[in-house]
Design a protein around this motif. Structure first.
Motif, PDB file in Angstrom:
ATOM      1  N   ALA A  18     -27.069  72.401 -24.073  1.00 11.98           N
ATOM      2  CA  ALA A  18     -28.320  71.663 -24.287  1.00 11.98           C
ATOM      3  C   ALA A  18     -29.493  72.456 -23.719  1.00 11.98           C
ATOM      4  N   MET A  19     -29.282  73.020 -22.526  1.00 13.42           N
ATOM      5  CA  MET A  19     -30.363  73.787 -21.887  1.00 13.42           C
ATOM      6  C   MET A  19     -30.715  75.017 -22.733  1.00 13.42           C
ATOM      7  N   ASP A  20     -29.671  75.706 -23.219  1.00 14.15           N
ATOM      8  CA  ASP A  20     -29.921  76.894 -24.046  1.00 14.15           C
ATOM      9  C   ASP A  20     -30.624  76.518 -25.350  1.00 14.15           C
ATOM     10  N   SER A  21     -30.213  75.389 -25.930  1.00 17.06           N
ATOM     11  CA  SER A  21     -30.843  74.963 -27.192  1.00 17.06           C
ATOM     12  C   SER A  21     -32.322  74.664 -26.958  1.00 17.06           C
ATOM     13  N   ALA A  22     -32.612  73.928 -25.878  1.00 18.62           N
ATOM     14  CA  ALA A  22     -34.001  73.549 -25.595  1.00 18.62           C
ATOM     15  C   ALA A  22     -34.851  74.791 -25.321  1.00 18.62           C
ATOM     16  N   ARG A  23     -34.289  75.719 -24.568  1.00 22.01           N
ATOM     17  CA  ARG A  23     -35.071  76.913 -24.196  1.00 22.01           C
ATOM     18  C   ARG A  23     -35.250  77.852 -25.383  1.00 22.01           C
ATOM     19  N   CYS A  24     -34.253  77.903 -26.268  1.00 18.33           N
ATOM     20  CA  CYS A  24     -34.424  78.697 -27.500  1.00 18.33           C
ATOM     21  C   CYS A  24     -35.513  78.057 -28.355  1.00 18.33           C
ATOM     22  N   ALA A  25     -35.436  76.726 -28.487  1.00 14.11           N
ATOM     23  CA  ALA A  25     -36.420  76.018 -29.317  1.00 14.11           C
ATOM     24  C   ALA A  25     -37.826  76.284 -28.787  1.00 14.11           C
ATOM     25  N   MET A  26     -37.990  76.230 -27.478  1.00 17.51           N
ATOM     26  CA  MET A  26     -39.313  76.449 -26.872  1.00 17.51           C
ATOM     27  C   MET A  26     -39.881  77.804 -27.278  1.00 17.51           C
ATOM     28  N   ARG A  27     -38.990  78.812 -27.344  1.00 18.16           N
ATOM     29  CA  ARG A  27     -39.444  80.175 -27.668  1.00 18.16           C
ATOM     30  C   ARG A  27     -39.826  80.339 -29.138  1.00 18.16           C
ATOM     31  N   LEU A  28     -39.518  79.322 -29.970  1.00 17.56           N
ATOM     32  CA  LEU A  28     -39.905  79.404 -31.379  1.00 17.56           C
ATOM     33  C   LEU A  28     -41.295  78.810 -31.597  1.00 17.56           C
ATOM     34  N   GLY A  29     -41.924  78.338 -30.503  1.00 16.40           N
ATOM     35  CA  GLY A  29     -43.342  77.973 -30.564  1.00 16.40           C
ATOM     36  C   GLY A  29     -43.709  76.585 -31.032  1.00 16.40           C
ATOM     37  N   PRO A  30     -42.889  75.538 -30.809  1.00 16.04           N
ATOM     38  CA  PRO A  30     -43.321  74.187 -31.208  1.00 16.04           C
ATOM     39  C   PRO A  30     -44.367  73.638 -30.223  1.00 16.04           C
ATOM     40  N   ASP A  31     -44.913  72.457 -30.527  1.00 20.31           N
ATOM     41  CA  ASP A  31     -45.866  71.848 -29.595  1.00 20.31           C
ATOM     42  C   ASP A  31     -45.139  71.324 -28.357  1.00 20.31           C
ATOM     43  N   SER A  32     -43.938  70.769 -28.588  1.00 20.92           N
ATOM     44  CA  SER A  32     -43.208  70.214 -27.440  1.00 20.92           C
ATOM     45  C   SER A  32     -41.705  70.271 -27.667  1.00 20.92           C
ATOM     46  N   VAL A  33     -40.980  70.349 -26.557  1.00 18.30           N
ATOM     47  CA  VAL A  33     -39.521  70.210 -26.590  1.00 18.30           C
ATOM     48  C   VAL A  33     -39.158  69.150 -25.556  1.00 18.30           C
ATOM     49  N   THR A  34     -38.448  68.117 -26.007  1.00 17.21           N
ATOM     50  CA  THR A  34     -38.066  67.021 -25.103  1.00 17.21           C
ATOM     51  C   THR A  34     -36.549  66.935 -25.058  1.00 17.21           C
ATOM     52  N   LEU A  35     -36.009  66.870 -23.861  1.00 14.05           N
ATOM     53  CA  LEU A  35     -34.562  66.779 -23.717  1.00 14.05           C
ATOM     54  C   LEU A  35     -34.171  65.366 -23.284  1.00 14.05           C
ATOM     55  N   LEU A  36     -33.231  64.764 -24.026  1.00 12.96           N
ATOM     56  CA  LEU A  36     -32.751  63.424 -23.670  1.00 12.96           C
ATOM     57  C   LEU A  36     -31.398  63.548 -23.004  1.00 12.96           C
ATOM     58  N   TYR A  37     -31.268  62.960 -21.829  1.00 15.29           N
ATOM     59  CA  TYR A  37     -29.969  62.979 -21.146  1.00 15.29           C
ATOM     60  C   TYR A  37     -29.700  61.585 -20.620  1.00 15.29           C
ATOM     61  N   ARG A  38     -28.464  61.110 -20.846  1.00 14.20           N
ATOM     62  CA  ARG A  38     -28.206  59.686 -20.558  1.00 14.20           C
ATOM     63  C   ARG A  38     -27.927  59.385 -19.096  1.00 14.20           C
TER      64      ARG A  38
END
Ligand code: FAD
Length: 469
Positions: free
Chosen positions: A298-318
């Motif tokens: 999950a951490m790798d996915s979020a950090r990869c996504a961030m590097r693709l330049g979106p406005d925001s990345v939000t991680l949901l954890y239960r």
């Protein structure tokens, strides 16, 4: 180093090493942790007390001779320090970067509570990198050919460990890999900003120079069955990992813009979608990315996504931060890079627009109840707490299990209810004669070091089965 501190100097504070600036690194795929230079390495090495009872070494799954390698490094003999590590760990440049030292060796360091542990992982990485960059590592000598042939299925850390150990003992080893690149999760899962690809390539090349044969684009169980392999090989080692994504089983999971972490990370890391259109794999994430999960994936996915330049990345954890299975260092890195964490939160429904594209995520807040079978407190949905998050894409990173293709095409191979191959823990022996298994296909998702440990144990058992020694 002119003013090298006299060893030991335990009361110096732990040095975590330099990192790329968060504002910069969230825009690139270059390595985040910059590692030690010689001066930092020697100063950190000087902190080691060289404890006689070696708690760090005992806490390491492969018992790296930690105080000894640190002492050699302190004496400025990086070649000897690297050789010392190689006695028990085959891939220190990899483990120094991705091994969860905070739960193994560094957790056991006697300096931990007062001054912070010796940065063992950083020193391991430094030693391995320095030795590699200065030509101090040569492939180990291999015993004369025994005439025995071993096939390894998969080229992740467990198979690489088996291949290295058995080749040293003189057996012929062929590695069959389904993908077009070798290294398993080290190549397609863990992003290059945590583990540069040249580090993985170097290890594979070293094995090749030792005489290990690597064949790509071969899907065991489809291109060739285990029974067919058995006609040509004396032993088969199955190290096919746990690459089958677990779905959330939430309504809307089939909407456009919803990815499994496997697909997302493979696109970005293996196919280098981040260089599109220079590479030919595209990606779509839009402006608002949501990632679900709390582990390294999950951490790798979020950090990869961030590097693709979106406005925001939000991680949901239960659950809460305390229960996150991801490495603490990577959670911190992700937070520094601007990823927003919604703890005690789970998605209950994904909603799309008229074109079937993800539009928003209906979430519910959780509270922690009684401990469940895993010993962690169970998340309990809080009625009436539902709310929405806008989302243009969502990555599901809540777990993986073994791909069943080999298990389904190999009669007599015992598997458990999660589809993991059942193998003896000490030897890797499966229910089939001459067939061994280890790593994630047995454990169902663990760590690089445990995968390597399984490989080493199995290699010892295989050698004994082949030669009686
Ligand atoms: P894998 O690395 O999964 O390799 C299996 C290989 O087998 C793959 O290359 C696959 O393509 C191939 N294969 C599969 N089926 C077949 C077939 N039928 N025929 C031929 N080849 C086949 N661990 C850590 O210690 N630290 C971390 O920071 C960390 N981060 C992680 C991040 C991510 C995104 C993921 C997914 C895992 C992470 N892990 C981490 C876990 C670690 O990577 C795994 O435990 C480890 O790679 C398992 O090694 P393995 O060799 O068993 O399997």
């Amino acid at each position: 180093m002119q003013n090298k501190p006299k060893k030991p100097t335990p009361s110096l504070k732990q040095n975590h090493g330099a990192h790329q600036d968060p504002a910069e690194r969230r825009k690139n795929f270059k390595e985040v942790a910059l590692g030690f230079g010689m001066e930092d390495a020697l100063t950190e090495a000087a902190r080691c007390l060289g404890c006689k009872n070696k708690p760090c070494e005992l806490a390491c799954p492969v018992n790296v001779k930690i105080p000894e390698f640190i002492d050699l490094l302190y004496k400025e003999d990086a070649g000897a320090a690297a050789t010392k590590i190689f006695e028990t760990s085959l891939f220190p440049a990899i483990c120094g970067r991705v091994c969860p030292q905070e739960t193994y060796c560094e957790a056991a360091c006697v300096l931990k509570d007062k001054f912070g542990p010796v940065s063992i992982g950083r020193l391991e990485r430094f030693t391995a990198d320095y030795a590699r960059d200065n030509g101090l590592i040569k492939p180990p000598d291999c015993a004369p050919d025994t005439g025995y042939k071993v096939a390894c299925i998969g080229s992740g850390p467990t198979s690489l460990a088996v291949a290295a150990e058995l080749r040293k003992l003189g057996h012929a080893v062929t590695v069959f890999e389904a993908l077009h690149q070798f290294g398993g999760v080290l190549s397609y899962g863990i992003p290059p900003f945590r583990l540069p690809r040249e580090v993985v390539r170097f290890e594979v090349e070293t094995l090749r120079r030792m005489g290990v044969r690597f064949l790509k684009n071969v899907m065991a169980g489809k291109s060739i069955t285990v029974q067919e392999l058995k006609k040509d090989f004396d032993i088969i080692y199955i190290g096919s990992g746990a690459g089958l994504p677990s779905p959330m089983n939430t309504p809307g999971e089939d909407l456009v813009g919803v990815y499994s972490s496997n697909e997302f990370l493979t696109r970005v890391n293996l196919m280098e979608a981040f260089k599109f259109p220079v590479t030919d794999t595209p990606y779509y994430i839009g402006g608002k990315v949501v990632v679900v999960g709390g582990g390294n994936t999950a951490m790798d996915s979020a950090r990869c996504a961030m590097r693709l330049g979106p406005d925001s990345v939000t991680l949901l954890y239960r659950r809460t931060r305390a229960e996150m299975p991801a490495r603490a260092e990577e959670v911190e890195n992700a937070m520094e890079e601007g990823i927003k964490f919604e703890f005690l939160t789970a998605p209950v429904e994904l909603e799309g627009d008229e074109k079937g594209r993800l539009k928003r995520v209906k979430c519910i807040r959780m509270a922690l109840g009684e401990p469940d079978a895993s010993g962690r407190r169970k998340p309990v949905p809080q009625e009436g707490s539902e709310f929405y998050i806008e989302a243009s894409s969502l990555v599901v990173a809540i777990g993986q299990s073994p791909n069943p293709v080999i298990q389904q095409t190999t009669a007599g191979l015992s598997v458990n209810k999660w589809g993991c191959i059942i193998a003896d823990e000490a030897t890797g022996k499966t229910s089939l004669d001459g067939v061994y298994a280890g790593g994630d296909v047995v454990r169902g998702g663990a760590t690089v070091l445990l995968a390597m440990k399984d490989g080493k144990n199995a290699a010892r058992a295989i050698h004994k089965a082949l030669t009686g020694k």
